[in-house]
Design a protein around this motif. Structure first.
Motif, PDB file in Angstrom:
ATOM      1  N   LYS A   1     -20.947   4.872 -10.641  1.00 47.79           N
ATOM      2  CA  LYS A   1     -20.863   3.472 -11.050  1.00 47.79           C
ATOM      3  C   LYS A   1     -19.567   2.847 -10.529  1.00 47.79           C
ATOM      4  O   LYS A   1     -18.532   3.507 -10.504  1.00 47.79           O
ATOM      5  CB  LYS A   1     -20.858   3.351 -12.575  1.00 47.79           C
TER       6      LYS A   1
ATOM      7  N   PHE B   1      -6.987   4.316 -16.195  1.00 47.31           N
ATOM      8  CA  PHE B   1      -8.213   3.647 -16.639  1.00 47.31           C
ATOM      9  C   PHE B   1      -9.004   4.539 -17.602  1.00 47.31           C
ATOM     10  O   PHE B   1      -9.444   4.094 -18.663  1.00 47.31           O
ATOM     11  CB  PHE B   1      -9.060   3.327 -15.397  1.00 47.31           C
TER      12      PHE B   1
ATOM     13  N   VAL C   1      -8.068   7.039 -19.494  1.00 48.04           N
ATOM     14  CA  VAL C   1      -7.429   7.241 -20.801  1.00 48.04           C
ATOM     15  C   VAL C   1      -7.463   5.936 -21.608  1.00 48.04           C
ATOM     16  O   VAL C   1      -7.791   5.931 -22.796  1.00 48.04           O
ATOM     17  CB  VAL C   1      -5.988   7.755 -20.645  1.00 48.04           C
ATOM     18  N   GLN C   2      -7.182   4.837 -20.938  1.00 42.83           N
ATOM     19  CA  GLN C   2      -7.165   3.550 -21.637  1.00 42.83           C
ATOM     20  C   GLN C   2      -8.545   3.174 -22.181  1.00 42.83           C
ATOM     21  O   GLN C   2      -8.650   2.548 -23.232  1.00 42.83           O
ATOM     22  CB  GLN C   2      -6.637   2.464 -20.686  1.00 42.83           C
ATOM     23  N   HIS C   3      -9.587   3.573 -21.476  1.00 42.47           N
ATOM     24  CA  HIS C   3     -10.946   3.196 -21.882  1.00 42.47           C
ATOM     25  C   HIS C   3     -11.742   4.395 -22.388  1.00 42.47           C
ATOM     26  O   HIS C   3     -12.968   4.392 -22.313  1.00 42.47           O
ATOM     27  CB  HIS C   3     -11.669   2.524 -20.710  1.00 42.47           C
TER      28      HIS C   3
ATOM     29  N   GLU D   1     -14.737   3.813 -24.360  1.00 37.57           N
ATOM     30  CA  GLU D   1     -15.797   2.963 -23.782  1.00 37.57           C
ATOM     31  C   GLU D   1     -16.620   3.697 -22.727  1.00 37.57           C
ATOM     32  O   GLU D   1     -17.605   3.154 -22.227  1.00 37.57           O
ATOM     33  CB  GLU D   1     -15.181   1.717 -23.148  1.00 37.57           C
ATOM     34  N   ILE D   2     -16.185   4.894 -22.344  1.00 34.11           N
ATOM     35  CA  ILE D   2     -16.937   5.647 -21.334  1.00 34.11           C
ATOM     36  C   ILE D   2     -17.449   6.947 -21.952  1.00 34.11           C
ATOM     37  O   ILE D   2     -16.959   7.376 -22.987  1.00 34.11           O
ATOM     38  CB  ILE D   2     -16.074   5.965 -20.091  1.00 34.11           C
ATOM     39  N   THR D   3     -18.475   7.538 -21.327  1.00 35.54           N
ATOM     40  CA  THR D   3     -18.933   8.855 -21.783  1.00 35.54           C
ATOM     41  C   THR D   3     -18.774   9.852 -20.647  1.00 35.54           C
ATOM     42  O   THR D   3     -18.993   9.518 -19.485  1.00 35.54           O
ATOM     43  CB  THR D   3     -20.437   8.845 -22.152  1.00 35.54           C
ATOM     44  N   LEU D   4     -18.395  11.086 -21.015  1.00 39.89           N
ATOM     45  CA  LEU D   4     -18.260  12.148 -20.032  1.00 39.89           C
ATOM     46  C   LEU D   4     -19.593  12.888 -19.906  1.00 39.89           C
ATOM     47  O   LEU D   4     -20.302  13.006 -20.898  1.00 39.89           O
ATOM     48  CB  LEU D   4     -17.160  13.119 -20.463  1.00 39.89           C
ATOM     49  N   PRO D   5     -19.977  13.450 -18.786  1.00 36.31           N
ATOM     50  CA  PRO D   5     -19.300  13.260 -17.502  1.00 36.31           C
ATOM     51  C   PRO D   5     -19.360  11.805 -17.027  1.00 36.31           C
ATOM     52  O   PRO D   5     -20.380  11.137 -17.208  1.00 36.31           O
ATOM     53  CB  PRO D   5     -20.069  14.196 -16.564  1.00 36.31           C
ATOM     54  N   PHE D   6     -18.260  11.371 -16.423  1.00 43.60           N
ATOM     55  CA  PHE D   6     -18.148   9.986 -15.965  1.00 43.60           C
ATOM     56  C   PHE D   6     -18.018  10.003 -14.439  1.00 43.60           C
ATOM     57  O   PHE D   6     -17.140  10.652 -13.876  1.00 43.60           O
ATOM     58  CB  PHE D   6     -16.932   9.325 -16.608  1.00 43.60           C
ATOM     59  N   LYS D   7     -18.937   9.301 -13.800  1.00 43.37           N
ATOM     60  CA  LYS D   7     -18.951   9.268 -12.339  1.00 43.37           C
ATOM     61  C   LYS D   7     -18.670   7.846 -11.876  1.00 43.37           C
ATOM     62  O   LYS D   7     -19.460   6.954 -12.141  1.00 43.37           O
ATOM     63  CB  LYS D   7     -20.320   9.711 -11.813  1.00 43.37           C
TER      64      LYS D   7
ATOM     65  N   PRO E   1      -1.082   4.304 -21.558  1.00 44.70           N
ATOM     66  CA  PRO E   1      -1.834   3.592 -20.531  1.00 44.70           C
ATOM     67  C   PRO E   1      -2.008   2.112 -20.875  1.00 44.70           C
ATOM     68  O   PRO E   1      -2.517   1.765 -21.932  1.00 44.70           O
ATOM     69  CB  PRO E   1      -3.191   4.314 -20.528  1.00 44.70           C
TER      70      PRO E   1
ATOM     71  N   ASP F   1      -9.103  -4.627 -16.187  1.00 43.60           N
ATOM     72  CA  ASP F   1      -9.935  -3.563 -15.645  1.00 43.60           C
ATOM     73  C   ASP F   1     -11.375  -4.030 -15.770  1.00 43.60           C
ATOM     74  O   ASP F   1     -11.723  -4.734 -16.715  1.00 43.60           O
ATOM     75  CB  ASP F   1      -9.805  -2.294 -16.499  1.00 43.60           C
TER      76      ASP F   1
ATOM     77  N   LEU G   1     -15.044  -2.395 -16.274  1.00 39.45           N
ATOM     78  CA  LEU G   1     -15.875  -1.228 -16.534  1.00 39.45           C
ATOM     79  C   LEU G   1     -17.143  -1.334 -15.679  1.00 39.45           C
ATOM     80  O   LEU G   1     -17.441  -2.413 -15.154  1.00 39.45           O
ATOM     81  CB  LEU G   1     -16.214  -1.177 -18.024  1.00 39.45           C
ATOM     82  N   PRO G   2     -17.888  -0.234 -15.536  1.00 39.76           N
ATOM     83  CA  PRO G   2     -19.043  -0.254 -14.627  1.00 39.76           C
ATOM     84  C   PRO G   2     -19.994  -1.439 -14.829  1.00 39.76           C
ATOM     85  O   PRO G   2     -20.376  -2.094 -13.855  1.00 39.76           O
ATOM     86  CB  PRO G   2     -19.734   1.076 -14.924  1.00 39.76           C
TER      87      PRO G   2
ATOM     88  N   TYR H   1     -28.184  16.280 -13.915  1.00 40.06           N
ATOM     89  CA  TYR H   1     -27.107  16.556 -14.871  1.00 40.06           C
ATOM     90  C   TYR H   1     -26.294  17.741 -14.354  1.00 40.06           C
ATOM     91  O   TYR H   1     -26.863  18.782 -14.030  1.00 40.06           O
ATOM     92  CB  TYR H   1     -27.664  16.836 -16.269  1.00 40.06           C
ATOM     93  N   PRO H   2     -24.961  17.620 -14.274  1.00 41.09           N
ATOM     94  CA  PRO H   2     -24.206  18.656 -13.571  1.00 41.09           C
ATOM     95  C   PRO H   2     -24.118  19.998 -14.303  1.00 41.09           C
ATOM     96  O   PRO H   2     -23.979  21.033 -13.660  1.00 41.09           O
ATOM     97  CB  PRO H   2     -22.814  18.046 -13.406  1.00 41.09           C
TER      98      PRO H   2
ATOM     99  N   TYR I   1     -26.816  12.085 -22.985  1.00 39.16           N
ATOM    100  CA  TYR I   1     -26.204  11.451 -21.814  1.00 39.16           C
ATOM    101  C   TYR I   1     -27.147  10.382 -21.249  1.00 39.16           C
ATOM    102  O   TYR I   1     -26.736   9.266 -20.935  1.00 39.16           O
ATOM    103  CB  TYR I   1     -25.896  12.513 -20.762  1.00 39.16           C
TER     104      TYR I   1
ATOM    105  N   THR J   1     -27.146   7.394 -23.731  1.00 38.36           N
ATOM    106  CA  THR J   1     -25.913   6.585 -23.669  1.00 38.36           C
ATOM    107  C   THR J   1     -25.871   5.748 -22.392  1.00 38.36           C
ATOM    108  O   THR J   1     -25.395   4.623 -22.389  1.00 38.36           O
ATOM    109  CB  THR J   1     -24.670   7.495 -23.680  1.00 38.36           C
ATOM    110  N   ASN J   2     -26.356   6.321 -21.314  1.00 35.44           N
ATOM    111  CA  ASN J   2     -26.308   5.614 -20.035  1.00 35.44           C
ATOM    112  C   ASN J   2     -27.567   4.787 -19.773  1.00 35.44           C
ATOM    113  O   ASN J   2     -27.777   4.315 -18.665  1.00 35.44           O
ATOM    114  CB  ASN J   2     -26.048   6.601 -18.901  1.00 35.44           C
TER     115      ASN J   2
END
Lengths: 453, 453
Positions: free
Chosen positions: A39, A110, A112-114, A117-123, B5, B13, B15-16, B393-394, B405, B408-409
């Motif tokens: 993304k 970015f 750490v700050q967000h 707002e993001i989910t791992l794994p994050f691409k 941060p 910033d 986000l996607p 999925y990795p 995942y 969420t996405n």
């Protein structure tokens, strides 16, 4: 008095043809990145100075462009301080912002700050300019684009495999023949460990990195000069023979290296190579000399080279702690960065840009006057709606001048519809490449041009 | 210690989801600009300070971000000078570069610098960020994108007409209902000239510009306070009645205004309005109160408003001497600038982004292990080649985590191919929106997903 038009050293203007070709490269990268679910993100050009300093080494810090605070920035500095302060010290008191130096540190910031707002794994991918106060020279600029793609929060080697597939797809699409070189930091560590010279790890890799340029004998001298005996030196150097193939290289490290780190590195490399084999990606080459940014990478290391260019055009690797400096420990990631400027140079020098990369105008309508233009304007619009780039010459000037414009701008077709044609409801299309003319019903203009494309 | 941060005030910033929607706006603009033969150019983020200063008025100059010279920038300044110098004076001795404040001055610089490499008429677009040290507040940023489109070197009013058509196409495509307001600087001049108060031209237009906010009575007071008599004031104010239609407005100025300037302005406006009429563009509205950037514009003035937003989202006009400050006199141009941030806000608040603007992943392949992934990887690639965004999925973790995942996405389909399915050469697709499952031959995966889109 008029200001002489000029731009800062090491920066560039891009004329339409160049800008369009650069856009073609970015679009190609994006298309592949997105197809794998990476993304886009964007970060500001300016970061807080404290975010950037101390991240690129002493030399790197000097290359950061600082932005002067606005307003009365001197007001809080006593005059007596001013007369004794050094430029460097003063810069930190009058600047709190700086232009980003790369996309990696901003990305770590970015994440750490967000983090909520993001989910791992994050691409993510990021295509933005960076700035470095480097000495300008051929091929090295003070403003240039980086095109980064990273996957963080997953230790799976499938991420490495996927990046190899993406690099492969991208360069195939761009028609650049490449070799994807791969190494593993843990194998380099294992070599030094097994040889019993771990404390010289950094100096040894610096020496080996020069192998290409100075040859094996000079590298040997350099390693020996570190105080390492000939036996250990010979042991180390056996891994850097160019002519062995991938299988032989893996066999060699499996046989000769001992210890947990080496084993882990070998297992990682083997798994990635197996993946490449099952996917029939056959331009991946193990290269144990590869040591780029070693302070940084902890696992796989990548570098893409092409016989068409004398330095790498893409590179990256696995890093185990991207975000620790911003207080979020243990987030592993792997990523590569595409060198857009180098890719551009390779493609330009080798005529690899497709003809339509420039998005030239296909049809120019000659301007025969207000009434004629009003008449043809909706037809021109219909062509545009079909994706055909279409211009109407803005001025009712001599035909010769309008044709010259078409010629200079390499426009293939001119369309002529004057009062006579209006009466007959026709239009004459002239192909400026071949010189042939076709008169068609004006209502059939769209079909005609589409049939000629 | 970890650095907290944060980013500089007034910067952002993306986000996607935001980055992708912004990209959607830029792509839409580009598509329309390019379809008319406007070509992209790019200029560097930093310009020489002397290129920018003195171009934006005293207030504007204060808002230019200056970049500190690298190295020992103090070395040439004697300590005694340092203790007496003002921040402003010092800034010009320690900075020679600055971040661009808009895209117009860099464009003017570009045109003169590259005059031998371009041909007139020259039509360019430019979509790049600009920086202003403005007080950050809601909707006002220190870094934001401008999207400019200009045609220079042709006096033809067809350029104005074309810009109206482009604005109209763009906002129709983005589904934002708009009114394209139009005025002409020469008519404003003509009003003051006919009223015999030309010397108050600037103050009068400043007063009239406030009509929206303070109402006609207050504007009247303000004009009278300039020392203009009630007769002339009433004469002036008759042109600013909101409720008259375009034809009545043109009729009024034709009847009441005298002098060459007014006549020229009326002829220009009439021709443009006639063009809009023949092209059935019916959302163009004459608005004599329009006076944006009046120091700058010499002919047509545009501003685009929408009932969905409280300020304009696009604007521009004709300027007769863009490049004079850089030593090339008399190059006329006309252009408009699209406010990407405002357009974004309008679209976001009114849910105008199409569903596919975000480019979400459509299919997630569940990871059942190394062997399974190797097996399905080529299928995933086939989907990508068909333009279907596909992830694998990795990590080989619990199904629940992988499904989370996907959820969420907001991924619509998961594809499952474990050892059992591998044996049967099938794959099970589950639609996460509807909960339905379909088991198909793995060789038919691409056809299946394409049929479901």
């Amino acid at each position: 008095m008029a200001v002489k038009p000029a731009i800062p050293k090491g920066t560039r203007d891009f004329l339409p043809a160049q800008a369009a070709k650069r856009q073609y490269i970015f679009d190609t990268l994006k298309k592949h990145f997105e197809s794998y679910g990476y993304k886009p993100i964007e970060t500001p050009a300016m970061e807080l100075l404290q975010t950037l300093t101390g991240k690129y080494g002493e030399e790197g810090d000097k290359l950061i462009f600082k932005i002067l605070n606005s307003g009365d920035f001197l007001s809080k500095i006593p005059p007596e301080t001013l007369s004794t302060i050094s430029s460097n010290e003063l810069s930190f008191r009058i600047c709190e912002k700086a232009l980003r130096y790369d996309l990696t540190v901003p990305f770590a910031r970015f994440v750490v700050q967000h983090r909520n707002e993001i989910t791992l794994p994050f691409k993510r991918y990021q295509i933005q300019p960076v700035w470095r106060a480097d000495r300008p020279q051929k091929g090295r600029y003070r403003e240039f684009y980086q095109c980064d793609i990273d996957s963080i929060g997953s230790n799976s080697l499938l991420n490495e495999a996927e990046l190899i597939a993406i690099m492969n797809n991208v360069f195939q699409d761009l028609q650049i023949p490449v070799t994807i070189r791969i190494n593993n930091r843990k194998i380099l560590s294992g070599i030094c460990e097994t040889a019993g010279v771990s404390k010289h790890f950094k100096s040894i890799t610096i020496a080996i990195d020069k192998l290409d340029k100075i040859g094996i004998e000079k590298v040997k001298e350099e390693i020996i000069s570190l105080g390492i005996d000939t036996h250990a030196t010979d042991f180390i150097l056996q891994f850097f023979e160019e002519n062995a193939d991938n299988k032989a290289k893996i066999q060699l490290v499996k046989e000769k290296l001992k210890g947990e780190t080496a084993e882990k590195g070998i297992a990682e490399l083997t798994e990635i190579m197996e993946f490449c084999e099952t996917q029939q990606i056959d331009n991946v080459k193990i290269d144990f000399t590869l040591a780029r940014g070693l302070d940084y990478y902890t696992g796989a290391i990548f570098e893409v080279t092409t016989p068409l260019f004398n330095s790498s055009i893409c590179g990256g690797g696995r890093y185990d702690d991207l975000t620790g400096i911003f207080g979020w420990e243990g987030i592993s990631g792997v990523g590569v960065s595409f060198g857009a400027d180098r890719i551009y140079d390779v493609m330009e020098e080798n005529n690899l840009f497709p003809e339509n990369a420039e998005k030239n105008t296909l049809v120019l309508w000659i301007n025969f006057g207000k009434e004629e233009v009003s008449y043809i304007f909706p037809i021109a619009q219909k062509l545009r709606n079909e994706g055909i780039i279409t211009e109407v010459y803005p001025d009712n000037v001599k035909l010769k001048k309008q044709l010259k414009y078409a010629d200079t701008n390499r426009i293939q077709w001119v369309a002529m519809c004057g009062s006579e044609e209006m009466k007959n409801e026709t239009v004459t299309f002239k192909n400026l490449k071949t010189g042939t003319q076709h008169t068609v019903k004006i209502s059939e203009s769209v079909e005609f041009i589409k049939s000629q494309k």
